[in-house]
Design a protein around this motif. Structure first.
Motif, PDB file in Angstrom:
ATOM      1  N   TYR A 177       2.631 -16.159 -39.396  1.00 24.42           N
ATOM      2  CA  TYR A 177       3.823 -16.435 -38.586  1.00 24.42           C
ATOM      3  C   TYR A 177       5.042 -16.269 -39.466  1.00 24.42           C
ATOM      4  N   SER A 178       6.041 -15.610 -38.929  1.00 19.99           N
ATOM      5  CA  SER A 178       7.274 -15.363 -39.678  1.00 19.99           C
ATOM      6  C   SER A 178       8.438 -16.076 -39.017  1.00 19.99           C
TER       7      SER A 178
ATOM      8  N   TYR B 186      13.189  -7.371 -40.280  1.00 17.66           N
ATOM      9  CA  TYR B 186      12.045  -7.728 -39.441  1.00 17.66           C
ATOM     10  C   TYR B 186      11.421  -6.451 -38.906  1.00 17.66           C
TER      11      TYR B 186
ATOM     12  N   LEU C  92       7.395  -7.712 -34.702  1.00 13.22           N
ATOM     13  CA  LEU C  92       7.839  -9.105 -34.755  1.00 13.22           C
ATOM     14  C   LEU C  92       9.025  -9.330 -33.824  1.00 13.22           C
TER      15      LEU C  92
ATOM     16  N   ASP D  27       3.340 -12.775 -36.479  1.00  9.24           N
ATOM     17  CA  ASP D  27       3.688 -11.454 -37.025  1.00  9.24           C
ATOM     18  C   ASP D  27       2.410 -10.611 -37.038  1.00  9.24           C
TER      19      ASP D  27
END
Length: 749
Positions: free
Chosen positions: A90-91, A151, A155, A248
């Protein structure tokens, strides 16, 4: 003139041996044997064994992995398992939701001050524009960040979907309250709302609702006192709060790929069982056996071709040097004949065989046993029996072969640890023994091999990962023992090579030059004049031989024995007639001729009975060639004239039976023999007389075709003459008159 006393069978054998030594067919057979030796000595380590295995039938034997094999199926399963263990990534996306809230407050300040717009219209505008502001803000954020590297696109799409899906629904009554807010209220609400949103959005939020539940508490703790403003700020803050932590997918996929790539291949180690005896050969097993090339039906011949090419390259290295150093032109004077080539082949065979014997005791746990191999034995024997240059060339080949034979690591062809050690000890042996003068030198060279071998092994251990202390001691000890074992084997093998190939090594020559040898002792005690003559001839011939690159030591030792036949009738030779008359004065010239000529034949017989090597016997037999005893020929001719009879003989009857000199060394000893006798016969020789006499002797033999079979060139003869002159002047310095002395005598006269 044919030697009437020679054995016809010996002549045939000698002729056959000479043909064999220089036969091109034999040479090609020997070269082929070199290739076969290299091929079959390396094949067990480089070529996998093949089996007659059939699909669907039981294996008739255990099949071990010939080398380290990658298990593709197990490796793939391990990679998939590693990828499955990768947690979703996870971003955090910095959405800055407070900016959206500021846009909403800015619109409210503008619209609430517009008196031209009715309350109902303001409510309708808020109902439409506030959701639109939300969507526009998200879309604008995506557009601004797409492709800038902050990014990834996947994402951003995931973010937009999640943010819009979690958008807060503002209650309907709130829209009716918004137009009633004054500028002061909006200002107070603006400050509180932005502060709350900024605070809550500083945390990572996968679900926006988690933060929205905290809004009421923060608003109640704020500076807002009116109930209406608190309620409206709560709703607007909840609306502005968005999730900022998203799955992500691209990073997750990259992590899965990295996990697969970082997964070590599952391997079957060399020597591990692939198939057990009696095990059914499934299609999977059959494919695995086929892929590693151990099935006879699926056998690949590329490795065999590669090994054959390597073997041929090894041969080319050896042959190129031999051809350049001496050649194989088929003549009798080439430096390397089939005899030397056979000996070199046998040395390679013995050295490689010794390596393989030691390798049989080598295991994965005791790989250091390989350092015990007497790998320097071959180089040492080649130096002693052949040539230092070919020993250097051979050392490189022994190093490569050793790095293959002792390689215990699967997945590579060579272990250059062993190659490096083999090269070091071989070169140490070469330079420690190349001027050996006695057998004890071999032991000294063995100690040098032990020291350099231990040092090279220790260097390798210190450069790598240090083993435990006991293993390090054992490794160095085995390397040290290798030198001692090498010396023992060389000492034991030298007599075998000397006898089998008729090789006269420098060590043997030095031993034969010992005055305590029975024949030399006999020569000294019974014929001191001949002994002194032989020593002088040895000094002269050695200097002349070294001047043209011939074997000076062989000339010296051969000179010591060249007149050994004179010990049978010492008084008939002038150097031994010091206290009595010359017996030749009272006998027939033909008898004198027979006695003089017999000393060469008698000498060969005595040397043969004492088992002296053939090169020494050849010098004794050939140093007079087929020259004529002119003194006795002219004496016989004069006696015939005085008797008034026609001579019943010719000059040929007064010639030595020969053969003519077959080597440069025999020819040089013959020249030195004449020169020494001639100088000794001069009462007061001058430098000019010595020089003239030497040239006269050489020219006489040249005109008599005595050098036709020994490959001496005119340039070499000139160098021999010059060297003999300088050496004679040095030896007989006190007897030779120089030009100044002659002029002084003439003035006094």
């Amino acid at each position: 003139m044919v030697n009437q006393h020679a054995n016809p069978d010996d002549s045939k054998a000698s002729s056959g041996w000479s043909v064999w030594k220089h036969s091109a067919a034999v040479r090609w057979v020997l070269l082929l044997l070199f290739v076969l030796l290299f091929y079959f000595s390396l094949a067990p380590r480089l070529l996998p064994e093949t089996y007659d295995i059939e699909l669907g039938k039981a294996s008739y034997r255990d099949i071990e992995a010939p080398f380290e094999i990658k298990d593709e199926k197990a490796t793939l399963q391990a990679q998939e398992l590693a990828a499955d263990r990768v947690e979703p990534i996870y971003s955090i996306v910095a959405l800055r939701s407070e900016v959206l809230l500021e846009q909403i407050f800015a619109r409210m300040e503008q619209l609430n001050q517009d008196d031209q717009v009715t309350l109902e219209n303001k409510v309708s505008i808020y109902r439409n524009e506030i959701p639109q502001l939300y969507n526009d803000y998200v879309d604008h954020f995506v557009a601004n960040n797409r492709g800038n590297g902050t990014y990834n696109d996947t994402l951003l799409e995931e973010m937009a979907t999640a943010v819009k899906a979690q958008a807060y629904r503002i209650p309907e009554e709130t829209y009716y309250k918004l137009p009633t807010l004054s500028p002061i209220q909006l200002n107070d609400m603006h400050q509180v709302g932005v502060a709350i949103v900024r605070k809550l959005m500083s945390d990572s939020l996968r679900e926006a609702e988690t933060a929205r539940t905290k809004v009421a508490e923060l608003v109640n703790a704020s500076s807002l006192s009116e109930r209406k403003t608190r309620e409206i700020v709560q709703e607007l803050a909840r609306y502005a709060i968005m999730p900022n932590k998203f799955l992500d997918k691209e990073a997750t996929n990259d992590a899965k790929v990295a996990a697969k790539e970082n997964t070590s291949p599952v391997v079957v180690k060399q020597g591990d069982l692939i198939v057990r005896k009696g095990e059914m050969i499934t299609e999977e097993l059959y494919e695995r056996l086929s892929s590693i090339g151990v099935l006879k039906t699926k056998k690949s011949y590329w490795p065999q071709l590669g090994l054959l090419l390597m073997s041929v390259l090894f041969l080319i290295v050896i042959y190129s040097y031999l051809e350049k150093a001496g050649g194989f032109n088929g003549g009798g004077n080439t430096r390397y004949s089939n005899t030397q080539l056979s000996m070199l082949l046998l040395i390679f065979l013995l050295n490689i065989l010794a390596m393989h014997i030691v390798q049989l005791t080598q295991t994965q746990e005791m790989a250091y046993v390989g350092y015990l191999a007497p790998s320097a034995m071959g180089a040492m024997l080649i130096v002693l029996l052949l040539d230092i240059q070919i020993a250097v060339v051979s050392s490189f080949l022994f190093a490569i072969i050793g790095s293959v034979i002792f390689n215990m690591e699967s997945g590579r062809l060579f272990d250059f640890n062993y190659g490096f050690v083999t090269a070091v000890i071989s070169f140490a042996a070469i330079f420690a023994i190349h001027r050996a003068s006695q057998r004890s030198t071999i032991l000294k060279a063995g100690i040098m091999v032990s020291l350099f071998g231990s040092a090279s092994v220790l260097a390798i251990l210190l450069l790598g990962e240090l083993p435990d202390k006991s293993e390090m001691i054992m490794t160095v000890a085995f390397a040290f023992a290798s030198g001692l074992l090498t010396a023992i084997l060389v000492v034991g093998l030298m007599p075998f090579f000397e006898v089998t190939f008729g090789i006269l090594s420098a060590l043997k020559l030095v031993e034969l030059s010992n005055p305590n040898h029975p024949l030399l002792r006999k020569l000294l005690t019974e014929t001191p004049g001949t002994y002194h003559h032989s020593v002088m001839v040895g000094n002269l011939s050695e200097a002349a031989a070294e001047a043209i690159g011939a074997n000076g030591l062989l000339c010296r030792v051969g000179s010591f024995y060249h007149d050994i036949g004179k010990t049978k009738r010492p008084s008939y030779f002038i150097e031994n007639q010091t206290n009595y008359e010359n017996p030749h004065d009272s006998i027939e010239p033909k008898l004198s001729k027979s006695i003089i000529i017999a000393h060469a034949r008698d000498g060969v017989e005595m040397l043969r009975n004492h088992k002296l090597p053939k090169p020494i016997r050849d010098i004794a037999e050939q140093h007079h060639g087929t020259t004529c005893l002119k003194y006795f020929y002219h004496k016989a001719y004069k006696l015939a004239e005085e008797a008034g009879v026609e001579p019943d003989f010719t000059e040929e009857d007064f010639r030595y039976p020969g053969p003519k000199a077959q080597s440069k060394e025999a020819a040089i000893v013959g020249i030195a023999d004449c020169v020494e006798a001639a100088v000794r016969s001069l009462r007061s020789p001058t430098v000019e007389q010595v020089e003239s006499m030497i040239h006269k002797i050489i020219k006489s033999r040249l005109d008599d075709d005595q050098f036709n079979e020994c490959d001496l060139t005119l340039k070499e003869l000139e160098k021999i003459a010059q060297t003999l002159k300088e050496t004679v002047i040095g030896i007989f310095h006190s007897r030779i008159e120089y030009p100044e002395d002659v002029k002084q005598k003439e003035r006094l006269a």
